[in-house]
Design a protein around this motif. Structure first.
Motif, PDB file in Angstrom:
ATOM      1  N   GLU A   1       0.864  -1.176   0.000  1.00 28.51           N
ATOM      2  CA  GLU A   1       0.000   0.000   0.000  1.00 28.51           C
ATOM      3  C   GLU A   1       0.903   1.230   0.000  1.00 28.51           C
ATOM      4  O   GLU A   1       1.948   1.244   0.659  1.00 28.51           O
ATOM      5  N   ILE A   2       0.536   2.249  -0.779  1.00 25.88           N
ATOM      6  CA  ILE A   2       1.377   3.436  -0.847  1.00 25.88           C
ATOM      7  C   ILE A   2       0.592   4.672  -0.392  1.00 25.88           C
ATOM      8  O   ILE A   2      -0.607   4.792  -0.650  1.00 25.88           O
ATOM      9  N   VAL A   3       1.288   5.565   0.289  1.00 27.07           N
ATOM     10  CA  VAL A   3       0.743   6.870   0.676  1.00 27.07           C
ATOM     11  C   VAL A   3       1.800   7.915   0.356  1.00 27.07           C
ATOM     12  O   VAL A   3       2.968   7.582   0.126  1.00 27.07           O
ATOM     13  N   CYS A   4       1.406   9.165   0.338  1.00 27.67           N
ATOM     14  CA  CYS A   4       2.369  10.245   0.090  1.00 27.67           C
ATOM     15  C   CYS A   4       2.009  11.413   1.002  1.00 27.67           C
ATOM     16  O   CYS A   4       1.232  12.301   0.646  1.00 27.67           O
ATOM     17  N   THR A   5       2.559  11.393   2.212  1.00 32.96           N
ATOM     18  CA  THR A   5       2.220  12.408   3.205  1.00 32.96           C
ATOM     19  C   THR A   5       2.806  13.775   2.859  1.00 32.96           C
ATOM     20  O   THR A   5       2.325  14.801   3.336  1.00 32.96           O
ATOM     21  N   TYR A  32       3.212  13.850  -4.632  1.00 34.92           N
ATOM     22  CA  TYR A  32       2.547  13.141  -5.723  1.00 34.92           C
ATOM     23  C   TYR A  32       1.045  13.036  -5.472  1.00 34.92           C
ATOM     24  O   TYR A  32       0.611  12.829  -4.329  1.00 34.92           O
ATOM     25  N   ASP A  33       0.277  13.193  -6.532  1.00 34.87           N
ATOM     26  CA  ASP A  33      -1.156  12.895  -6.503  1.00 34.87           C
ATOM     27  C   ASP A  33      -1.298  11.444  -6.949  1.00 34.87           C
ATOM     28  O   ASP A  33      -1.208  11.130  -8.137  1.00 34.87           O
ATOM     29  N   LEU A  34      -1.482  10.540  -5.988  1.00 31.25           N
ATOM     30  CA  LEU A  34      -1.457   9.116  -6.296  1.00 31.25           C
ATOM     31  C   LEU A  34      -2.564   8.697  -7.262  1.00 31.25           C
ATOM     32  O   LEU A  34      -2.410   7.715  -7.994  1.00 31.25           O
ATOM     33  N   SER A  35      -3.664   9.425  -7.280  1.00 31.67           N
ATOM     34  CA  SER A  35      -4.750   9.070  -8.190  1.00 31.67           C
ATOM     35  C   SER A  35      -4.326   9.185  -9.653  1.00 31.67           C
ATOM     36  O   SER A  35      -4.891   8.540 -10.535  1.00 31.67           O
ATOM     37  N   GLY A  75      -3.698   2.551 -12.439  1.00 33.28           N
ATOM     38  CA  GLY A  75      -3.591   1.736 -13.638  1.00 33.28           C
ATOM     39  C   GLY A  75      -2.206   1.690 -14.239  1.00 33.28           C
ATOM     40  O   GLY A  75      -1.955   0.894 -15.149  1.00 33.28           O
ATOM     41  N   PHE A  76      -1.277   2.515 -13.747  1.00 35.89           N
ATOM     42  CA  PHE A  76       0.082   2.529 -14.289  1.00 35.89           C
ATOM     43  C   PHE A  76       0.969   1.543 -13.538  1.00 35.89           C
ATOM     44  O   PHE A  76       0.765   1.274 -12.351  1.00 35.89           O
ATOM     45  N   GLU A  77       1.991   1.030 -14.253  1.00 30.91           N
ATOM     46  CA  GLU A  77       3.023   0.236 -13.589  1.00 30.91           C
ATOM     47  C   GLU A  77       4.088   1.208 -13.085  1.00 30.91           C
ATOM     48  O   GLU A  77       4.624   2.008 -13.855  1.00 30.91           O
ATOM     49  N   ILE A  78       4.382   1.139 -11.798  1.00 27.22           N
ATOM     50  CA  ILE A  78       5.341   2.058 -11.205  1.00 27.22           C
ATOM     51  C   ILE A  78       6.354   1.299 -10.349  1.00 27.22           C
ATOM     52  O   ILE A  78       6.134   0.160  -9.949  1.00 27.22           O
ATOM     53  N   GLY A  79       7.467   1.963 -10.089  1.00 20.82           N
ATOM     54  CA  GLY A  79       8.423   1.518  -9.090  1.00 20.82           C
ATOM     55  C   GLY A  79       8.513   2.617  -8.048  1.00 20.82           C
ATOM     56  O   GLY A  79       8.486   3.801  -8.400  1.00 20.82           O
ATOM     57  N   VAL A  80       8.570   2.261  -6.766  1.00 21.79           N
ATOM     58  CA  VAL A  80       8.558   3.278  -5.717  1.00 21.79           C
ATOM     59  C   VAL A  80       9.704   3.080  -4.729  1.00 21.79           C
ATOM     60  O   VAL A  80      10.190   1.966  -4.532  1.00 21.79           O
ATOM     61  N   GLN A  81      10.088   4.193  -4.136  1.00 21.30           N
ATOM     62  CA  GLN A  81      11.020   4.201  -3.018  1.00 21.30           C
ATOM     63  C   GLN A  81      10.447   5.124  -1.960  1.00 21.30           C
ATOM     64  O   GLN A  81       9.712   6.069  -2.256  1.00 21.30           O
ATOM     65  N   VAL A  93       5.782   7.176   0.042  1.00 20.04           N
ATOM     66  CA  VAL A  93       6.668   7.283  -1.116  1.00 20.04           C
ATOM     67  C   VAL A  93       7.371   8.641  -1.173  1.00 20.04           C
ATOM     68  O   VAL A  93       6.787   9.678  -0.877  1.00 20.04           O
ATOM     69  N   SER A  94       8.643   8.578  -1.548  1.00 18.98           N
ATOM     70  CA  SER A  94       9.421   9.789  -1.787  1.00 18.98           C
ATOM     71  C   SER A  94       9.813   9.907  -3.257  1.00 18.98           C
ATOM     72  O   SER A  94      10.205  10.960  -3.720  1.00 18.98           O
ATOM     73  N   ARG A  95       9.709   8.773  -3.976  1.00 21.63           N
ATOM     74  CA  ARG A  95      10.037   8.771  -5.400  1.00 21.63           C
ATOM     75  C   ARG A  95       9.169   7.741  -6.107  1.00 21.63           C
ATOM     76  O   ARG A  95       9.015   6.612  -5.644  1.00 21.63           O
ATOM     77  N   ILE A  96       8.595   8.151  -7.244  1.00 22.85           N
ATOM     78  CA  ILE A  96       7.816   7.238  -8.088  1.00 22.85           C
ATOM     79  C   ILE A  96       8.372   7.294  -9.500  1.00 22.85           C
ATOM     80  O   ILE A  96       8.603   8.380 -10.051  1.00 22.85           O
TER      81      ILE A  96
END
Length: 425
Positions: free
Chosen positions: A369-373, A377-380, A384-390, A413-416
């Motif tokens: 599960e990803i959040v961005c406090t 990033y606007d996660l919405s 549907g996209f393939e992403i890599g996260v850090q 997440v700090s980087r997408i």
């Protein structure tokens, strides 16, 4: 054969090759795929037991052959062929054979090397002449095998002979007279699975770089007699047992991939057993990936064997299952490691009044599960996209129990990095 016959044979051979080259690409690929599939679906003819006094295993079906191992009495053997009073068999523990170090490199899993060459020979002795004729099967690039010794640990690995345990599916020869038939009532497949787990785990864990076996609790305490050494020995022993548990599961997985009617449930149980005891173990990420692969293989087998499906339904279901298997296989790509999580983003909002949740799925299973406090990033926008996260791990994954539902981990997440978008369904 006279000159005219030889000429006719040569012309026929050339004509056949030309005809093959003129096939439509799809037809040619189907021919290749059919050959590969039939080779991968090799199944034993039957099972036998070694006679009460045990049996020796050889590299050739010939009295001049060399011994590559032995088995104790009553050991179950898989039979694949018969020749001149010998049986071609696989043994639960495999065979201890030799490969040249130039064609392998070390891996993060202690005592395991990965094959870097193709069609690498496995020999009964650490030498490359005709006196050490190799086994029929070959190792291929990417195969991982367990190491049990080296010819001369003082040499660089690439210049030394390495003693390994042959992978499942490798065969040696046994005198038919040294075997006995199995009982018709015996559950030979269940017994074979149990024997592979036990016998392969019994091989020692060998430190390829140091050229010695990994210390156990007994050996460490005997060497020093001190409490600190006993503690270190116990830690090493626990690590060795965990690695042996994972290696045994890997052996079952490798065997299942090349066998008709594979018992994927047993393979799944082996990996899950490792994860239950070592949820944060060195090989835990790989074990979770293997579970995805096992589930996909099991589903593919079930679809192929389901006689209630129409062919169009079977094709659609197989395509979907094979896609999941491909995605699971991709998670072992070396580039995967630069991300803490990777997959397709799915927006979920079960209750309209609650804020949406964003989960990364891979092979149709939730991985994170990803959040961005930070609001970076606007996660919405990634739905549907393939992403890599850090980012920062806020919660570890929760494994399912009798009372607790499984739950993926959570990352702030700090980087997408956008990798691709899923095709429109």
């Amino acid at each position: 054969m006279n000159r005219v016959s030889r000429l006719h044979s040569a012309r026929t051979s050339i004509a056949r090759r030309i005809a093959l080259s003129l096939l439509a690409p799809a037809e040619f690929l189907c021919a290749v795929f059919s050959f590969s599939a039939s080779a991968a679906q090799d199944a034993p003819l039957r099972y036998v037991h070694a006679k009460d006094g045990g049996a020796k295993l050889y590299n050739l079906a010939d009295k001049t052959s060399l011994e590559v191992g032995s088995v104790t009495g009553k050991t179950l053997l898989e039979v694949y062929a018969e020749r001149a009073g010998y049986l071609s068999v696989d043994a639960p523990a495999g065979f201890e054979v030799w490969v040249f170090g130039e064609y392998v490199h070390t891996t993060p899993l202690a005592g395991t090397v990965e094959v870097t060459g193709d069609t690498v020979l496995m020999r009964p002795l650490p030498k490359s002449d005709q006196s050490a004729y190799p086994l029929e099967q070959r190792l291929h690039k990417g195969d991982r095998v367990k190491v049990v010794g080296r010819a001369d640990p003082k040499k660089p690995l690439e210049k030394d002979w390495v003693r390994i345990v042959s992978p499942p599916g490798t065969r040696a020869w046994v005198l038919a007279s040294d075997t006995t038939p199995t009982d018709a009532k015996e559950d030979v497949q269940g017994a074979w699975t149990a024997a592979v787990m036990a016998d392969r785990a019994a091989h020692p864990t060998y430190d390829v770089a140091k050229g010695s076996e990994v210390a156990t609790e007994a050996s460490a305490s005997k060497a020093s007699g001190e409490g600190a050494a006993m503690t270190a020995g116990a830690t090493a022993a626990a690590g060795s047992q965990a690695e042996a548990s994972y290696a045994a599961a890997e052996s079952l997985y490798d065997a299942a991939k090349v066998k008709q009617g594979a018992d994927w449930a047993a393979v799944r149980t082996a990996y899950q057993g490792y994860l239950d005891k070592h949820p944060d173990g060195t090989m835990a990420p790989q074990a979770r990936t293997r579970l995805m692969q096992v589930d996909a293989y099991a589903e593919i087998d079930a679809i192929r064997n389901d006689r209630t499906l129409r062919e169009s339904q079977r094709g659609d279901k197989l395509a979907d299952a094979e896609r999941r298997l491909k995605e699971a296989n991709l998670s072992q790509d070396p580039l995967w490691g630069r991300f803490q999580a990777r997959g397709y983003v799915k927006r979920e909002q079960p209750i309209p009044s609650d804020p949406p949740r964003f989960t990364v799925f891979w092979a149709d299973k939730p991985t994170m599960e990803i959040v961005c406090t930070s609001g970076k990033y606007d996660l919405s926008a990634f739905d549907g996209f393939e992403i890599g996260v850090q980012g920062a791990v806020l919660r570890s994954a929760v494994q399912a129990t009798d009372t607790v539902a499984p739950r993926p981990g959570r990352i702030d997440v700090s980087r997408i990095e956008v990798l691709s978008a899923r095709a429109t369904q």
